[in-house]
Design a protein around this motif. Structure first.
Motif, short mmCIF file in Angstrom:
data_model
loop_
_atom_site.label_atom_id
_atom_site.label_comp_id
_atom_site.label_asym_id
_atom_site.label_seq_id
_atom_site.Cartn_x
_atom_site.Cartn_y
_atom_site.Cartn_z
N GLN A 13 0.84 -1.20 0.00
CA GLN A 13 0.00 0.00 0.00
C GLN A 13 0.88 1.25 0.00
O GLN A 13 1.86 1.32 0.75
CB GLN A 13 -0.92 0.00 1.23
N ASP A 14 0.51 2.21 -0.83
CA ASP A 14 1.20 3.50 -0.85
C ASP A 14 0.33 4.53 -0.14
O ASP A 14 -0.90 4.45 -0.17
CB ASP A 14 1.47 3.94 -2.29
N ARG A 15 1.00 5.47 0.49
CA ARG A 15 0.24 6.47 1.24
C ARG A 15 -0.43 7.50 0.33
O ARG A 15 -1.51 8.02 0.65
CB ARG A 15 1.17 7.18 2.22
N GLU A 16 0.22 7.80 -0.84
CA GLU A 16 -0.26 8.90 -1.66
C GLU A 16 -1.02 8.47 -2.91
O GLU A 16 -2.02 9.09 -3.28
CB GLU A 16 0.95 9.77 -2.09
N THR A 17 -0.53 7.40 -3.58
CA THR A 17 -1.12 7.03 -4.88
C THR A 17 -1.55 5.57 -4.89
O THR A 17 -1.09 4.77 -4.08
CB THR A 17 -0.10 7.24 -6.01
N THR A 18 -2.40 5.28 -5.88
CA THR A 18 -2.83 3.90 -6.07
C THR A 18 -1.73 3.14 -6.79
O THR A 18 -1.13 3.63 -7.76
CB THR A 18 -4.12 3.86 -6.91
N LEU A 19 -1.45 1.93 -6.31
CA LEU A 19 -0.38 1.13 -6.91
C LEU A 19 -0.82 0.57 -8.25
O LEU A 19 -1.95 0.07 -8.39
CB LEU A 19 0.00 -0.02 -5.96
N ASP A 20 0.11 0.60 -9.24
CA ASP A 20 -0.17 -0.06 -10.52
C ASP A 20 0.56 -1.38 -10.55
O ASP A 20 1.44 -1.67 -9.74
CB ASP A 20 0.23 0.83 -11.68
N ASP A 21 0.25 -2.20 -11.54
CA ASP A 21 0.80 -3.56 -11.62
C ASP A 21 2.31 -3.55 -11.78
O ASP A 21 3.03 -4.39 -11.22
CB ASP A 21 0.15 -4.32 -12.77
N ALA A 22 2.81 -2.59 -12.56
CA ALA A 22 4.25 -2.56 -12.82
C ALA A 22 5.04 -2.35 -11.52
O ALA A 22 6.06 -3.01 -11.26
CB ALA A 22 4.56 -1.45 -13.83
N ARG A 23 4.57 -1.43 -10.69
CA ARG A 23 5.28 -1.15 -9.43
C ARG A 23 5.18 -2.34 -8.48
O ARG A 23 6.14 -2.68 -7.80
CB ARG A 23 4.68 0.11 -8.79
N VAL A 24 4.02 -2.97 -8.46
CA VAL A 24 3.84 -4.14 -7.60
C VAL A 24 4.77 -5.26 -8.05
O VAL A 24 5.44 -5.92 -7.25
CB VAL A 24 2.38 -4.58 -7.60
#
Length: 803
Positions: free
Chosen positions: A771-782
């Motif tokens: 979980q990120d505090r500011e933005t929604t996670l995308d698949d690439a970052r995960v």
């Protein structure tokens, strides 16, 4: 201590009734536990004289007595007592009399002969258990007088509950001194005039143990009549003090002990071979005591011995070999001062106590020995006759009477009342405490030889309070500053720990700190426990170094009483040898005394219910309890496989928190479970209480509004690779790589191994929360994060991803 009021008033007779006197004694610290009359209630019983006696015409065992009851007319009484005879005086229950138990006397016919009353035995009047015949009264008893008056049966019997420090009050004289000080009544002391010496015989006595005997006195008396009758007044006082009359010599010794507080011993002189030696016993010596018990002696037990044998236990009990009998004619009368420390604990070691030891182990007057022996000698000569030898007196080693100081200002501060200097002087004078007043109103008191309870300033303040009167001290509420004490929020005290354990379904127990030596060996592996010098019981002989043994005993106790589920805990200290520990306010040199928190669970994991099948508690149930106890720190608890003497080698762990050892957790070893006869092994834990008393201070963080992404990762790992190893690697790489800061939690949710295939690997499946505090996670970052985590595991442990 029990005694008749009349005996006390013979020494000090204040103008107070019985109830008031009882109350005054109680408020002065001599608690009157009970007061009763010397005889149970009865009425209509008088002194009667049997004038004539004749056989009963219709019964062989009955006789017809003509009795004078003082009324002027003879009464006809039918009696079956074997000692009924003309000329004796006996109790008569007249018609209309009521005896103990509610029995009423009336006119009755016995085998056709009318009987107008009843002649009584001692048991029928509730005076004793003697029912062998009629109670024979003295020739000086007045015919027709009330029996209660003639025998003083309305005399009150006092039972005092003495505190251990007041050895000086274990006698009539001692209590009388208190009464005199409390009421101002004149203290009547007995005469201690020396008895004229009529022969020159002496008995050689050698004192070899000055730390056992501080003073020894004695004399030879020849030609005594041991069969002489004990005077009725002495027998009455002894019986009302709870002593059974035995023989004149024994009764006189008991009487002097009760009246003056002086235990003495009477030897049969003809049965003493050579002289007497006062010494410590030798290992292996034995002695047959007066009570018939044969005891094995140890070197720390004092004895009085001859050249050939031990004759008595010093200050405790005499031996059978030199005991006086009804055939004794020559005696040796002994009185001594035995050091209290030399007597303490010895009678209990032999599982008995005696009146003498009860006094000597508390302290007996060492200054009046010769006076008391002169008093006893006079009684012996007057009752038993004989010729008296000189009184030998050896002063060997007497206690120093160190002065005790009391500041008058300190007395006022402690008591809360301004007792005047003059009143304090009067109190000390009435108590017989020699004193002088120094500058600044400081009282310096020299304790008398019979007071072994005056050592510090507070002892004297207590004396002032007792005699001044506790009832005169007003009830004043204490005054103190209302200041709040702060305590660190991160610190949990013992009450908080107890509350947390109780909240997890554990019940608190408090066990002895003294345990069986076998427990220390088996459950703690302690081969050198701290032993007690004077254990309260033979099995409670050492100090505990672990709480586990006590908890197992609690489980066994409950299991033996058909309890199927037990969960207990204890918070207490343990005691271990540690040469690094030095003396302090709360420390003893060489002994480490940490506080431990231990728990034990046995039986079903949860109470029996319809919704959950019965399952025995296991390691992981109790591990969870420990984690809950630790709170937020529970996530950092490490369980390291290790061995403990009390625990199952494969189902136990050493507990670490932040890299520090804090305790143990595991199942009881099967050997001990079988020895305890338990069907299932309990799970136990023991923690360092200080280590679990500090909790992490809460740190608030902002809650993210972004959604959580969950990913699973299954890997093949070697059989020797543990979950903890993998978790440590993952935690380290997350902390060292800012890109992985979005990983919030990791859980192992599956472990699998194909048992049908011969493989050296196991499958472990992890679940990650990102979980990120500011933005929604995308698949690439995960996926980038998951790849970094997998790479760290591969490089550190050589694992491979499971397809």
């Amino acid at each position: 201590m029990q005694f008749p009021e009349s005996w006390l008033r013979a020494f000090a007779n204040p103008d107070l009734d019985t109830d008031t006197l009882s109350h005054r004694l109680t408020m002065a610290g001599l608690e009157v536990e009970e007061t009763t009359t010397a005889a149970p209630p009865f009425s209509g019983v008088v002194v009667a004289l049997i004038k004539e006696i004749a056989a009963h015409p219709n019964a062989d065992k009955l006789r017809i007595c003509q009795v004078d009851d003082g009324s002027g007319d003879l009464l006809q009484i039918v009696c079956g007592a074997p000692n009924a005879a003309a000329g004796i005086k006996v109790p008569l229950a007249r018609v209309g009399a009521e005896l103990p138990g509610g029995m009423k006397i009336g006119v009755a016919k016995m085998r056709g002969i009318e009987s107008s009353g009843m002649l009584c035995s001692a048991r029928e009047l509730g005076l004793s258990q003697d029912h062998a015949g009629l109670l024979e009264l003295g020739a000086d008893a007045t015919v027709g007088a009330s029996l209660r008056t003639a025998l003083d049966l309305d005399d009150t019997i006092f039972t005092l509950k003495m505190t251990p420090n007041r050895a000086d009050c274990l006698s009539i004289l001692g209590v009388a001194r208190e009464v005199s000080a409390l009421t101002g009544a004149v203290l009547q002391l007995p005469s201690f005039e020396a008895v004229p010496v009529t022969l020159h015989d002496r008995l050689s006595v050698t004192v070899k143990a000055p730390d056992l005997c501080g003073r020894f006195a004695g004399r030879v008396i020849r030609g005594v009549n041991a069969r002489a009758a004990t005077p009725a007044w002495m027998k009455s006082r002894l019986e009302r003090a709870g002593q059974r009359s035995i023989s004149a010599l024994v009764d006189i010794s008991n009487y002097v002990m009760l009246e003056l507080g002086r235990p003495t011993h009477v030897f049969d002189l003809k049965r003493i071979e050579g002289g007497l030696t006062v010494r410590w016993a030798n290992q292996g010596e034995q002695l047959e005591l007066l009570n018939g018990q044969t005891v094995a002696l140890a070197p720390d037990v004092g004895v009085v011995a001859t050249d050939s044998a031990v004759e008595s236990l010093a200050g405790i009990m005499g031996g059978e070999a030199t005991a006086v009998t009804l055939d004794t004619t020559d005696i040796y009368l002994e009185g001594a001062f035995w050091w209290p420390e030399a007597i303490m604990g010895r009678p209990r070691r032999y599982k008995f106590s005696s009146e003498a030891s009860h006094r000597f182990e508390r302290g007996v007057d060492f200054d009046s020995i010769t006076e008391h022996l002169e008093f006893m000698t006079r009684l012996l000569i007057d009752i038993c006759g004989g010729q008296v030898g000189p009184l030998d007196d050896q002063i060997v080693n007497l206690p120093a009477r160190k002065p005790v100081s009391m500041r008058l200002a300190r007395c006022h501060r402690i008591l809360g009342v301004p007792v005047s200097r003059a009143e304090v002087e009067g109190i000390f004078t009435r108590l017989g405490l020699p004193f002088e007043v120094q500058e600044g109103d400081v009282f310096v008191v020299t304790p008398p030889s019979y007071r072994f309870d005056l050592f510090i300033e507070e002892d004297l303040i207590e004396e002032v309070a007792r005699i001044y009167g506790f009832e005169r001290i007003p009830d004043v509420p204490p005054m103190a500053r209302a200041k709040m004490l702060t305590s660190p929020e991160a610190l949990r005290g013992p009450h908080a720990l107890r509350a947390r354990m109780a909240g997890q379904d554990y019940q608190e127990v408090i066990n002895f700190a003294f345990v069986e030596e076998a427990w220390e060996r088996d459950y703690a592996g302690n081969t050198d426990p701290i032993k007690l010098l004077n254990p309260i019981a033979s099995q409670l002989a050492v100090m505990r170094s672990s709480l586990i043994g006590g908890l197992l005993a609690n489980i066994i106790h409950n299991a033996n009483r058909k309890q199927s589920r037990v969960r207990v805990f204890e918070l207490g200290r343990v005691f271990m040898r540690d040469v690094s520990v030095v003396d302090g306010d709360l420390a003893v040199a060489g002994i480490h005394q940490p506080q431990r928190l231990a728990g034990a669970a046995w039986g079903p994991a949860v109470e029996e219910q319809w919704g959950t099948p019965v399952r025995q508690v296991d390691f992981y149930d109790v591990k969870k309890d420990v984690e809950c106890l630790l709170g937020a720190q529970g996530a950092n608890l490490e369980c390291l496989a290790d061995t403990h003497p009390a625990l199952h080698p494969g189902r136990s762990a050493r507990l670490q928190l932040a890299g520090k050892h804090i305790g143990w957790l595991g199942e009881l070893h099967p050997r001990w479970a079988q020895q305890c006869d338990l069907t299932h092994a309990p799970v136990v834990f023991e923690l360092d209480a200080d280590a679990v008393s500090v909790q992490a201070f809460p740190a608030p963080t902002e809650i993210s509004r972004q959604p959580v992404v969950i990913r699973d990762l299954a890997v093949w790992a070697g059989l020797d690779v543990s979950y903890k190893d993998l978790l440590n690697t993952l935690t380290h790489v997350i902390e060292s790589n800012a890109t992985l800061g979005i990983v919030k939690d990791i859980k192992l949710f599956d472990v699998w191994r194909d048992k049908s295939a011969e493989t050296s690997e196991k499958s472990m499946a992890f679940r990650f929360w990102l979980q990120d505090r500011e933005t929604t996670l995308d698949d690439a970052r995960v996926e980038q994060c998951m790849a970094l985590l997998l790479e760290a595991l591969v490089s550190a442990h050589g694992i491979r991803q499971r397809a």
